[in-house]
Design an enzyme around this catalytic site. Structure first.
Site, PDB file in Angstrom:
ATOM      1  N   ARG A 177      63.973 -70.786  95.943  1.00  8.82           N
ATOM      2  CA  ARG A 177      65.081 -69.843  95.743  1.00  8.82           C
ATOM      3  C   ARG A 177      65.328 -68.979  96.984  1.00  8.82           C
ATOM      4  O   ARG A 177      65.582 -67.781  96.893  1.00  8.82           O
ATOM      5  CB  ARG A 177      64.806 -68.953  94.521  1.00  8.82           C
ATOM      6  CG  ARG A 177      64.590 -69.740  93.229  1.00  8.82           C
ATOM      7  CD  ARG A 177      65.804 -70.590  92.864  1.00  8.82           C
ATOM      8  NE  ARG A 177      65.550 -71.380  91.675  1.00  8.82           N
ATOM      9  CZ  ARG A 177      65.169 -72.669  91.693  1.00  8.82           C
ATOM     10  NH1 ARG A 177      65.057 -73.298  92.854  1.00  8.82           N
ATOM     11  NH2 ARG A 177      64.949 -73.321  90.581  1.00  8.82           N
ATOM     12  N   SER A 227      68.271 -68.769  84.156  1.00  6.59           N
ATOM     13  CA  SER A 227      66.907 -68.236  84.205  1.00  6.59           C
ATOM     14  C   SER A 227      66.931 -66.877  84.894  1.00  6.59           C
ATOM     15  O   SER A 227      67.334 -66.776  86.055  1.00  6.59           O
ATOM     16  CB  SER A 227      65.983 -69.190  84.954  1.00  6.59           C
ATOM     17  OG  SER A 227      65.881 -70.423  84.279  1.00  6.59           O
ATOM     18  N   GLU A 297      65.490 -63.620  89.364  1.00  7.71           N
ATOM     19  CA  GLU A 297      66.183 -64.683  90.098  1.00  7.71           C
ATOM     20  C   GLU A 297      67.653 -64.331  90.228  1.00  7.71           C
ATOM     21  O   GLU A 297      68.306 -64.672  91.207  1.00  7.71           O
ATOM     22  CB  GLU A 297      66.001 -66.019  89.368  1.00  7.71           C
ATOM     23  CG  GLU A 297      66.632 -67.199  90.086  1.00  7.71           C
ATOM     24  CD  GLU A 297      66.239 -68.533  89.478  1.00  7.71           C
ATOM     25  OE1 GLU A 297      67.141 -69.339  89.177  1.00  7.71           O
ATOM     26  OE2 GLU A 297      65.025 -68.766  89.296  1.00  7.71           O
TER      27      GLU A 297
END
Length: 306
Positions: A177, A227, A297
């Site tokens: 990420r 998420s 996230e």
């Protein structure tokens, strides 16, 4: 009072009136369906408009923020000061042999459909990711054991000097990420993906399988940003949250999904403050119970409501 009203007049030298929105609610532009107003939102039709907008913002010291499909952003209730540059209109997709070149605003689902239509394998993992190509490269998006790093060849970006630059896969420094794009504040313009020739029916079966798994296990009936937390090393965020007894936990109109504990959702009429309160409570509870830190996230931007 929109203090950038005078500045907005300069943008009409670049855009048609229909491509400029004043005081637009960010809740209408992001998947979470929360967030206050942005002073100015522009919808560029080409790279030149993007470059000119950034140049103008820098020249007049006006803050600007880049978004795509808004699937991984949480905007606070006070909204965003300055300019939001929304890149969804830059969405062309071209297939050249085993390569697919896609502009930043192209949806990953549409790239996946083009791959299937041309019997190209490797992009199946992204069939259900709701984001666009620019955001996917920005954060090295992934799902079901696949990541952008596995399929990307290169990306065209605007660097910190607002100049066009081509970055190879290695130069993108794609990690979990993360990317050089994120670290340096570059703007993704397009990306080229390198796939392989596959069997059309096998590719379709895999896409159908992943689509069914997503619909079965994810709370797609509620607004969210996918998420909510990154995967902590050695753990799964959803399992930690569930084991902490937080499945279904609610504050205001936001809560932890009962279908998948890794998702914080807008259960109806949530404010960004509600969503953030749930996120912070989940973080503190998991830290207290398991001594594991959860990091969002989802990208949290904007100002608190006054």
């Amino acid at each position: 009072m929109n203090k950038y009203l005078e500045f907005s007049k300069l943008l009409f030298s670049i855009y048609d009136e229909k491509d400029i929105e004043l005081n637009s609610l960010m809740s209408e532009h992001i998947y979470f369906k929360v967030g206050g107003p942005v002073d100015i939102l522009v919808n560029p039709n080409n790279v030149e408009q993007v470059k000119k907008t950034i140049d103008l913002c820098k020249k007049h010291n006006v803050p600007y923020f880049i978004i795509g499909n808004g699937s991984n952003i949480l905007v606070k209730d006070g909204g965003i000061r300055g300019v939001v540059i929304k890149l969804c209109k830059l969405n062309k997709i071209a297939v050249n042999g085993t390569e697919i070149e896609a502009e930043c605003g192209a949806l990953l689902a549409d790239v996946s459909k083009q791959a299937l239509a041309n019997s190209l394998t490797g992009f199946e993992f992204a069939c259900g990711i709701p984001g666009s190509v620019g955001g996917a490269v920005f954060m090295n998006a992934g799902a079901y054991d696949g990541e952008i790093v596995f399929v990307i060849k290169e990306a065209v970006v605007l660097d910190d000097k607002n100049e066009i630059k081509v970055l190879t896969k290695d130069e993108l420094e794609l990690g979990y990420r993360s990317s050089i794009v994120m670290q340096k504040g570059f703007v993704v313009i397009s990306a080229t993906f390198e796939l392989k020739v596959g069997n059309h029916e096998s590719i379709k079966r895999r896409v159908d399988e992943l689509t069914a798994r997503r619909e079965e296990k994810q709370p797609l009936e509620y607004p969210s940003a996918g998420s909510t937390f990154k995967r902590p090393p050695g753990y799964f965020a959803g399992k930690l949250i569930q084991d902490a007894g937080l499945k279904g936990f609610t504050i205001g109109g936001a809560g932890v999904s009962e279908k998948h504990s890794g998702f914080v959702i807008n259960k109806g009429n949530a404010t960004a403050e509600d969503v953030l309160a749930v996120i912070h409570y989940v973080q503190s509870t998991v830290k207290d119970k398991f001594n594991v830190e959860l990091h969002p996230e989802v990208r949290i931007i904007g100002e608190e409501a006054k």
